[in-house]
Design an enzyme around this catalytic site. Sequence first.
Site, PDB file in Angstrom:
ATOM      1  N   ASP A   1      81.021  -6.610  40.027  1.00  0.00           N
ATOM      2  CA  ASP A   1      80.470  -6.767  38.754  1.00  0.00           C
ATOM      3  C   ASP A   1      78.811  -6.701  38.617  1.00  0.00           C
ATOM      4  O   ASP A   1      78.229  -6.617  38.880  1.00  0.00           O
ATOM      5  CB  ASP A   1      80.182  -8.948  39.660  1.00  0.00           C
TER       6      ASP A   1
ATOM      7  N   TYR B   1      70.971 -15.314  47.583  1.00  0.00           N
ATOM      8  CA  TYR B   1      72.710 -15.489  46.729  1.00  0.00           C
ATOM      9  C   TYR B   1      71.948 -14.447  45.481  1.00  0.00           C
ATOM     10  O   TYR B   1      71.055 -14.764  44.728  1.00  0.00           O
ATOM     11  CB  TYR B   1      72.797 -16.512  46.557  1.00  0.00           C
TER      12      TYR B   1
ATOM     13  N   LYS C   1      78.895 -14.019  44.045  1.00  0.00           N
ATOM     14  CA  LYS C   1      79.497 -14.066  45.039  1.00  0.00           C
ATOM     15  C   LYS C   1      80.442 -13.125  45.284  1.00  0.00           C
ATOM     16  O   LYS C   1      80.337 -12.186  44.927  1.00  0.00           O
ATOM     17  CB  LYS C   1      80.501 -15.023  43.836  1.00  0.00           C
TER      18      LYS C   1
HETATM   19  P1  13P Z   1      80.436 -14.302  40.384  1.00  0.00           P
HETATM   20  O1  13P Z   1      79.928 -13.679  41.964  1.00  0.00           O
HETATM   21  O2  13P Z   1      81.694 -13.916  40.083  1.00  0.00           O
HETATM   22  O3  13P Z   1      78.960 -13.307  38.903  1.00  0.00           O
HETATM   23  O4  13P Z   1      80.281 -15.554  39.732  1.00  0.00           O
HETATM   24  C1  13P Z   1      79.418 -16.178  40.323  1.00  0.00           C
HETATM   25  C2  13P Z   1      79.289 -17.896  39.865  1.00  0.00           C
HETATM   26  O5  13P Z   1      79.010 -18.484  40.883  1.00  0.00           O
HETATM   27  C3  13P Z   1      79.820 -18.514  38.868  1.00  0.00           C
HETATM   28  O6  13P Z   1      79.271 -19.500  38.516  1.00  0.00           O
HETATM   29 MG    MG Z   2      79.208 -12.872  37.455  1.00  0.00          MG
HETATM   30 MG    MG Z   3      82.755 -12.069  40.112  1.00  0.00          MG
END
Ligand code: 13P
Ligand code: MG
Ligand code: MG
Length: 381
Positions: free
Chosen positions: A11, A235, A238
């Site tokens: 990402d 963090y 995700k």
């Molecule tokens: P990503 O890791 O896909 O960027 O998601 C982050 C997230 O939790 C959005 O609420």
């Molecule tokens: Mg993202």
């Molecule tokens: Mg993502």
Amino acid sequence: MKITISLIKADVGSTGGHTEPSYRMMEASKEEVSDAIEQGLLIDGFVCHTGDDIALLMSHTHGEGNQDIHQFAWNTFLKATDIAREYGLYGAGQDLLVDAPSGNVRGAGPAVAEMEFDHTLSGVRAAESFMMLAADKCGPGAYNLPLFLGFADPMYCAGLMLPPMIRGFTFHIIDMDNTGGDSIIELNAPEDYYHLAALLRDNERFGIDSIYSRTYDERAVAVSAQRLHSIAGKYTGKDDPVALVRNQGIFPAPEELISPYAKVHYVGGGARGSHVMPLMPVPINTPVTGMYCLPLVSCAGFSLAKDGTFSDSYVDFFDNPAWDEARLHAQRKAVEIRSQGWSGAAMLPYTELEYGGFRDTVGGLIDRFAFRDGGQAGASK
Ligand code: 13P
Ligand code: MG
Ligand code: MG
């Protein structure tokens, strides 16, 4: 000859929030892959996105963990990051956690699933077919249940009763809490069935890393099971795992492998990486626009020609009305669990809460706890 399939995703920025990469980012990534094919680094390549994650699927002869392949993927993500920065997109460069990885990008942020295998198109693999899976807004254990059902449960995979599969499969499970290195246990289905379930129920800590045929010692599955926050120390996004799954013949068939996704099982990771939400099967190149970042999974199927090139077209497994019912089911389950907001099982436990902020808020309150007689309680945070 030996062929390696590498699936590397990251990402590196998205439009209007954590939704999808921009058109220019995707075009630039595709151009990089075309150039790499022309220059002979790759035999073939395919670029798609699931939610805000760009996935590079590549075939080549350089083996797993190859520096040139990994560096190529990293540089492609850097180019997409530059575009994300230029246009002010959200989370530009999010998953690129180090300045410059030394060779292998595993542990540097991008998710990696790779498999090297003999590709002679003879013997037990007269045809080679496989699928790539990519999931967004969820943890690395999101595939635990569907892969377990596909490779260990004849209720989902009748093929397990056939001679090529009746001895079962060996599961390599990784303890993602162990930051000292890749800590793996090998368990055999069917005899370790309950032990497998005892570990795989914990999607946040234990993840399927790979699966092997016990009869043929052929690898069927590779999953990018690692945790971003174990790498980054905090963090940053995700984990959003990818997986490669070889199918047919000595392995389960696609229909046996994708049926478990009709469950739209709850996974951790929706919205701020902190909420429990159902995993909705969608076509590739779908943005995240559902309520509370409804987690998505996509699955594309390929065949591999003798020279290692991908088939002239691919199958987008979840791009079919057959999955509309599952999608509706996912949305109903999402509404159900969101109706209890922050309470109990609707959010991840404290130790898994992401985005730092939730933990900072609770941590500040923990500092204020005191024993009734006035002494400092000093609970751990
Ligand atoms: P990503 O890791 O896909 O960027 O998601 C982050 C997230 O939790 C959005 O609420
Ligand atoms: Mg993202
Ligand atoms: Mg993502």
